[in-house]
Motif scaffolding. Structure first.
Motif, PDB file in Angstrom:
ATOM      1  N   ARG A 256       6.580  -8.335  -5.152  1.00 22.69           N
ATOM      2  CA  ARG A 256       7.983  -7.924  -5.188  1.00 22.69           C
ATOM      3  C   ARG A 256       8.574  -7.953  -3.768  1.00 22.69           C
ATOM      4  N   GLU A 257       7.751  -7.525  -2.792  1.00 21.45           N
ATOM      5  CA  GLU A 257       8.238  -7.506  -1.398  1.00 21.45           C
ATOM      6  C   GLU A 257       8.535  -8.926  -0.913  1.00 21.45           C
TER       7      GLU A 257
ATOM      8  N   THR B 142      11.682 -10.035  -2.443  1.00 18.64           N
ATOM      9  CA  THR B 142      12.831  -9.428  -1.764  1.00 18.64           C
ATOM     10  C   THR B 142      13.143 -10.173  -0.469  1.00 18.64           C
TER      11      THR B 142
ATOM     12  N   LEU C 153      10.389 -10.870  -7.995  1.00 19.44           N
ATOM     13  CA  LEU C 153      11.251  -9.678  -7.995  1.00 19.44           C
ATOM     14  C   LEU C 153      11.079  -8.833  -9.252  1.00 19.44           C
TER      15      LEU C 153
ATOM     16  N   PRO D 236      10.857 -16.613  -6.676  1.00 21.60           N
ATOM     17  CA  PRO D 236      11.460 -15.319  -6.318  1.00 21.60           C
ATOM     18  C   PRO D 236      11.877 -14.493  -7.521  1.00 21.60           C
TER      19      PRO D 236
END
Lengths: 419, 236
Positions: free
Chosen positions: A308-309, A312, A416, A412
């Motif tokens: 997730r990072e 982001t 995410l 992405p």
């Protein structure tokens, strides 16, 4: 206002600093995992440096022993000299050698006159290699003087130095008489009577049983080779041998003199050392493949946990190259911590082993490579230390490359929404 | 043409088809849409109506199966990974339902990171972040780790991060979805205020009627299609 929507770069000092900060804090955030990874890699670095230092020490000990027993580091012979020949072959114009040695800056050298001989003692006899030596010069080349435990090494004109083992085999003690039989320079059989002036023991039986020493003058007289020498042995740091030999050969015409370095004189030793190095390199390769797998495993876990990072960061506008640099920074930091920890521990261990060493008496039998002593001491060469750290960082970089590439290729949208 | 009427975003016949487990799903089906600069627009619709997919396509996080998207007359629907990252960096601000802050950074550093990416110098970064934190009521929390903040506070950090780079368009996917009603309304009020002040176009998604009512324009999606596009007075 018009804005260039596709401008910007993947790398800047401020971005690198930010990524360094993120990487460092992530490492500290997962202390236990980071510690385990760093400890495993640091142990490998420690092993690499200490083993390298021990092998350097081993090689030095082997060279000290093998070369200081008789060979020296460089030898000068007549051009057509052959190590297996039995005929006495003196050097032409030995007076030309001293200036060549001086020009090359060589101060430790010893002239020798060597010939096959038969030693006769009562009903006993033995075939030996006779060396006529100048004791004070010879002492700078070999350790026979240090190994002379009875009598004298400074031989008089009618004295002979033999080993304790040979003396026992021939039933001799100090001051007993023997007869030496040789073939003179002119091919005639000659004999001479000598008294046992000294006894030595190197610990290497095969050497002790086959070597005897006269003073150079006594040997020249016995062999009817006045002022002749058959060999000039030279001592110098082994690493300088090739360069000094080349310089000597420039001053001494190859048609008359052959200059040989220790690798040619004792090829077995050079080959054994090469074998050691090759084996060591193989072990290191295996060790660092394991290290690479460890780091890659950690970094893959890191990527998985931080899907997730990375998503982001991608959304914020970090390019694939920026993601690669972030993951690589983390991988390299792990490698750097490990390299520093392992190096510091290894430096400490090497300092201890350089002082106290490891006594190999119980691990190996007497052989030509441990005549100078059986305590193996570590020699830490600064370039080896640097190399170990470079290898570690390169391994960390390589191990981080795949996870970094993987992170840079994450979708992405999926990243995410990763839970 | 004045900013108020300038066309900023144009979507032509946009479709997005996914094939999970070899099963075709059309998340967005032939959407045509124009957004003008400075609009405050809500994408409304039930779950699975295509709101997030449309936001991802506009934000270049995803690429359409067919159709084109133009932003300020530049085609952005088929950019490379690197080019789309640079586009997002300079033009788009994202706000996510789950905040998506960098957990190891402080509030200040999270907001500052966008300016670092944009290559802004240290002094200007300090000034702009300090002003932004003041504008979003985060000054007191500047040095706190984001993991120590409440949901509402984290979303305010996300808003500050989305705005700090002076984006031309802010995309907010269910920005109030993880917040209580008071915090959600406050976040929307903050976005509206910044929209009025900076003329930044804001496109957010929601299925909450109260949040939808705060938009100036509502685009209603169902099964990947626009079924209604209306201008409304605020609070309608």
């Amino acid at each position: 206002m018009t804005r260039n929507l596709l401008s910007g770069s993947s790398f800047s000092l401020a971005l690198f600093t930010a990524h360094l900060q993120i990487a460092l804090r992530n490492i500290l955030r997962h202390r236990r995992r980071s510690l385990l990874t760093v400890a495993a890699v640091a142990f490998s670095v420690f092993c690499l440096i200490v083993f390298q230092a021990l092998i350097a020490g081993l090689h030095q000990k082997m060279m000290e022993s093998a070369l200081n027993l008789d060979t020296g580091v460089i030898q000068i012979h007549a051009a057509d000299f052959n190590r297996n020949q039995t005929r006495l072959l003196p050097l032409a114009n030995p007076g030309a050698i001293a200036p060549a040695l001086a020009t090359a800056g060589i101060t430790s050298f010893a002239p020798r006159l060597k010939a096959q001989a038969l030693i006769l003692a009562g009903r006993h006899s033995a075939s030996v290699l006779l060396s006529g030596i100048n004791p004070s010069q010879e002492a700078t080349i070999t350790l026979v003087r240090q190994k002379t435990s009875q009598g004298t090494y400074q031989l008089g004109p009618d004295q002979i130095l033999i080993s304790k083992g040979l003396a026992e085999a021939l039933g001799l003690t100090l001051n007993d008489s023997i007869t030496l039989m040789v073939q003179s320079l002119f091919g005639q059989t000659r004999t001479g009577r000598f008294t046992v002036g000294g006894l030595f023991a190197t610990g290497l039986e095969s050497f002790d049983q086959s070597h005897v020493y006269l003073s150079l003058t006594a040997a020249q007289t016995l062999l009817e080779a006045e002022d002749a020498i058959s060999e000039m042995a030279i001592s110098c740091p082994p690493a300088q041998a090739a360069e000094l030999a080349a310089r000597l050969q420039q001053s001494l015409p190859a048609a008359t003199y052959q200059v040989k370095v220790w690798q040619e004189l004792v090829p077995d030793l050079a080959q054994l050392m090469e074998l050691n190095d090759a084996t060591f390199r193989l072990l290191i390769l295996i060790l660092f493949v394991i290290v690479a797998m460890g780091i890659a495993n950690t970094m893959t876990t890191v990527i998985f946990e931080r899907f997730r990072e990375f998503g982001t960061l991608t959304a914020l506008g970090v390019t694939p190259g920026g993601i690669v640099s972030l993951v690589m920074t983390e991988s390299l930091l792990l490698g750097l911590f490990a390299a520093l920890t392992g190096s510091l521990a290894a430096i400490g261990a090497c300092a201890y082993l350089a002082r106290y060493g490891i006594d190999l008496t119980h691990f190996t039998s007497a052989n030509q490579y441990f005549v100078a002593g059986s305590v193996l001491k570590a020699i830490l060469i600064p370039s080896d230390l640097v190399l170990a750290n470079v290898i570690t960082l390169a391994t960390a970089a390589m191990a981080g490359l795949y996870p970094a590439w993987k992170a840079s290729r994450l979708n992405p949208v999926k990243a995410l929404s990763h839970v | 043409m004045s900013d108020a009427t300038r066309i900023q975003l144009t979507l032509r016949d946009i479709t997005r088809v996914y094939t999970p487990n070899n099963h075709q799903v059309q998340a967005v089906a032939g959407i045509n849409l124009i957004l003008r600069q400075g609009e405050f627009v809500c994408l409304a619709g039930p779950s699975g109506s295509g709101k997030s997919t449309l936001l991802n396509l506009i934000g270049t996080l995803d690429q359409p199966s067919s159709g084109t998207i133009h932003f300020d007359n530049r085609e952005i629907s088929s950019l490379s990974r690197s080019a789309s990252a640079l586009f997002r960096r300079s033009a788009i601000g994202f706000i996510f339902q789950t905040f998506n802050l960098i957990p190891v950074l402080t509030v200040f550093e999270n907001v500052e990171y966008v300016l670092v990416l944009q290559g802004i110098g240290t002094d200007e970064r300090q000034t702009r972040v300090t002003m932004m934190l003041a504008a979003t009521g985060l000054t007191e929390l500047a040095q706190r780790r984001v993991t120590e903040l409440s949901g509402g506070q984290q979303q305010r950090v996300a808003v500050a991060r989305a705005l700090i780079g002076n984006p031309l368009l802010i995309l907010a996917d269910e920005p109030t979805g993880n917040l209580d009603s008071t915090s959600g309304a406050a976040i929307l009020e903050l976005l509206h205020h910044l929209n009025r002040e900076h003329r930044t176009t804001i496109l957010y998604s929601s299925h909450d009627p109260r949040i939808i009512s705060l938009a100036d324009r509502v685009i209603l999606l169902q099964d990947g299609k626009i079924i209604e596009d209306r201008i409304q007075p605020r609070g309608a």
